[in-house]
Write a protein that holds these residues in place. Structure first.
Motif, PDB file in Angstrom:
ATOM      1  N   GLY A  96       0.776  -1.238   0.000  1.00  0.00           N
ATOM      2  CA  GLY A  96       0.000   0.000   0.000  1.00  0.00           C
ATOM      3  C   GLY A  96       0.806   1.285   0.000  1.00  0.00           C
ATOM      4  O   GLY A  96       0.262   2.355   0.294  1.00  0.00           O
ATOM      5  N   TRP A  97       2.071   1.217  -0.360  1.00  0.00           N
ATOM      6  CA  TRP A  97       2.906   2.410  -0.364  1.00  0.00           C
ATOM      7  C   TRP A  97       2.669   3.247  -1.628  1.00  0.00           C
ATOM      8  O   TRP A  97       2.523   2.707  -2.725  1.00  0.00           O
ATOM      9  N   SER A  98       2.670   4.552  -1.450  1.00  0.00           N
ATOM     10  CA  SER A  98       2.629   5.486  -2.581  1.00  0.00           C
ATOM     11  C   SER A  98       4.023   5.907  -3.007  1.00  0.00           C
ATOM     12  O   SER A  98       4.194   6.527  -4.068  1.00  0.00           O
ATOM     13  N   TYR A  99       5.013   5.586  -2.177  1.00  0.00           N
ATOM     14  CA  TYR A  99       6.403   5.963  -2.413  1.00  0.00           C
ATOM     15  C   TYR A  99       7.273   4.733  -2.185  1.00  0.00           C
ATOM     16  O   TYR A  99       6.855   3.796  -1.503  1.00  0.00           O
ATOM     17  N   PRO A 100       8.479   4.707  -2.718  1.00  0.00           N
ATOM     18  CA  PRO A 100       9.358   3.564  -2.447  1.00  0.00           C
ATOM     19  C   PRO A 100       9.608   3.439  -0.948  1.00  0.00           C
ATOM     20  O   PRO A 100      10.076   4.393  -0.316  1.00  0.00           O
ATOM     21  N   ASP A 413       3.441   4.267   3.798  1.00  0.00           N
ATOM     22  CA  ASP A 413       3.685   5.716   3.722  1.00  0.00           C
ATOM     23  C   ASP A 413       4.052   6.313   5.078  1.00  0.00           C
ATOM     24  O   ASP A 413       3.619   7.404   5.443  1.00  0.00           O
ATOM     25  N   GLU A 414       4.863   5.580   5.841  1.00  0.00           N
ATOM     26  CA  GLU A 414       5.419   6.126   7.078  1.00  0.00           C
ATOM     27  C   GLU A 414       6.129   7.435   6.763  1.00  0.00           C
ATOM     28  O   GLU A 414       6.867   7.535   5.781  1.00  0.00           O
ATOM     29  N   TYR A 415       5.921   8.442   7.613  1.00  0.00           N
ATOM     30  CA  TYR A 415       6.485   9.751   7.295  1.00  0.00           C
ATOM     31  C   TYR A 415       6.782  10.542   8.558  1.00  0.00           C
ATOM     32  O   TYR A 415       6.309  10.209   9.659  1.00  0.00           O
TER      33      TYR A 415
END
Length: 437
Positions: A96-100, A413-415
């Motif tokens: 479910g990631w939008s980014y690597p 999408d940990e941020y």
């Protein structure tokens, strides 16, 4: 110019260098793996340790590796030291990631990547905070060690390896929880509820995206004839179950609604018990364990695993975070009276509550620095989490998440906000300086 302003200016000047170093760490998939030579927790965590030591060496710190488990970056020569310990191991990326997931992406003021919050970003912020002190040549009376652990997510077996070879810090912190400073951590239990079912159940497989650190987002039951029932949920950290949708509960509800006739009666009764006892009852009320106290609030319960063994035993994994004034025996006694038939409790992991003296001067330093840097109340608090403060003597958790920031770690999408990473570096620089000067 005040020392505080000098440190703030120096931190801001290190932004580009910090993010370049962080990118190197985030690109390493440091999930725990099989033990190997010089890598007790797998090749990924070891590579992350080596990279951190290279970064610290390039910044001019003394470095060493302790029992292949903890990397040390040191400033100073005195025997007593202030210890700051973060960790470089991470949970699996998941879907479910939008980014690597294993890279650094900065977009719209946010930095994304597995470990950017938990815990590579804050751990590295502490190293650069000490670098700011070093660059300004500020006088310190105590040595400071930035410690990089490699097994926090899987039980903190790295800390005994460190303490077998090195003394504990005189005081310090781990940047792996929340603000303000955390003086108490709840007791924790990881349990397996084992329930015998009839041999002719026809269940071949009961699996999913199940991990003790997360509310599961996918669960599936497969019968021997290939018929399958699955359920999707929404992941969240296991210490924030109210932010997720538990796929185990969703699957139990789907089983009760299934009209194929395949589900044996004893498994149907079990699924009914599971829904009635656990659905949206994160405080344990459905199992009679809804304890709470003034210091830490309500008990927290998360089902995280559901499986079936070859000898027809259903296994339900639970994590329980209980208030600091409650005992494990109280939990188990109440729970035993509220299980389905033919069930028993197996304790997989037990961590008693820990409390740090609220009157300790270190907490006063942390409160003062936090309030000066943020303008917010810095009164020490308790947590539902489990940090290195349970394993490393004389430390508490301090940051990196600010009030209201919850349920980000361990998710896709940990941020962290870029501004918060830099604010952490400022807070940590001032705190380390105050503790070691």
């Amino acid at each position: 110019m005040t020392t505080e302003q000098q440190l703030t200016d120096m931190v801001n000047s290190l932004t580009e260098e910090y993010f370049a170093a962080l990118r190197k760490l985030l690109r390493i998939p440091s999930v725990k793996g099989p033990a190997a030579a010089r890598a007790p927790f797998g090749e990924g965590p070891r590579e992350a340790l080596d990279t951190a030591m290279t970064i610290a060496g390039e910044l001019g710190f003394q470095t060493k590796m302790v029992n292949d488990a903890v990397g040390v970056a040191q400033l100073g020569e005195s025997a007593d030291y202030v210890g700051v310990i973060g960790h470089l191991d991470v949970v699996p990326a998941g879907d479910g990631w939008s980014y690597p997931p294993f890279d650094l992406t900065i977009e719209d003021g946010k930095a994304y990547g597995r470990g950017v919050l938990d815990n590579k970003g804050p751990a590295l912020a502490c190293l650069f905070a000490l670098y700011a002190i070093k660059q300004l040549n500020l006088p310190l009376t105590k040595t400071v060690r930035i410690l990089f652990g490699s097994d926090e997510e899987s039980g903190s077996a790295d800390i005994p390896l460190y303490l077998a070879a090195e003394p504990a810090p005189v005081y310090g912190f781990t940047p792996d929880c929340k603000y303000p400073a955390v003086y108490g951590e709840r007791g924790m239990l990881r349990l397996c509820l084992e329930t015998d079912i009839c041999a002719g159940s026809g269940i071949a497989e009961l699996t999913g995206n199940h991990h003790s650190s997360m509310v599961p987002d996918f669960s599936r039951l497969v019968f021997a004839d290939g018929y399958e029932i699955s359920a999707a949920g929404k992941g969240s950290p296991s210490n924030a179950p109210e932010l997720g949708v538990n796929s185990i509960i969703q699957l139990a509800q789907a089983l009760l609604a299934d009209t194929s006739g395949r589900l044996p009666e004893d498994v149907r009764c079990y699924a009914d018990w599971l829904v009635k006892s656990l659905a949206n009852q994160h405080d344990g009320a459905g199992l009679g364990i809804d304890f709470e106290d003034r210091e830490s609030g309500k008990l927290q319960l998360t089902p995280f695993d559901w499986s079936v063994t070859a000898d027809n035993t259903l296994q339900l994994g639970l994590t329980i975070r209980y208030p600091v004034t409650v005992t494990e025996d109280q939990i188990l006694s109440r729970l035993s009276a509220n299980l389905p038939p033919h069930s028993r409790i197996r304790v997989v992991r037990s961590l008693p509550a820990v409390m740090f003296p609220q009157s300790h001067p270190m907490l006063k330093v942390m409160q003062d620095v936090y309030e000066r840097c943020t303008g917010m109340d810095g009164t020490p608090v308790t947590t539902t989490g489990a940090t290195y403060a349970r394993s490393m003597p004389n430390i508490v958790a301090f940051g990196p998440s600010f009030p209201g920031q919850k349920g980000i770690a361990h998710n896709s999408d940990e941020y962290m906000l870029v501004a918060d990473l830099l604010k952490n570096m400022q807070i940590y620089a001032l705190t380390i300086y105050e503790l070691a000067k």
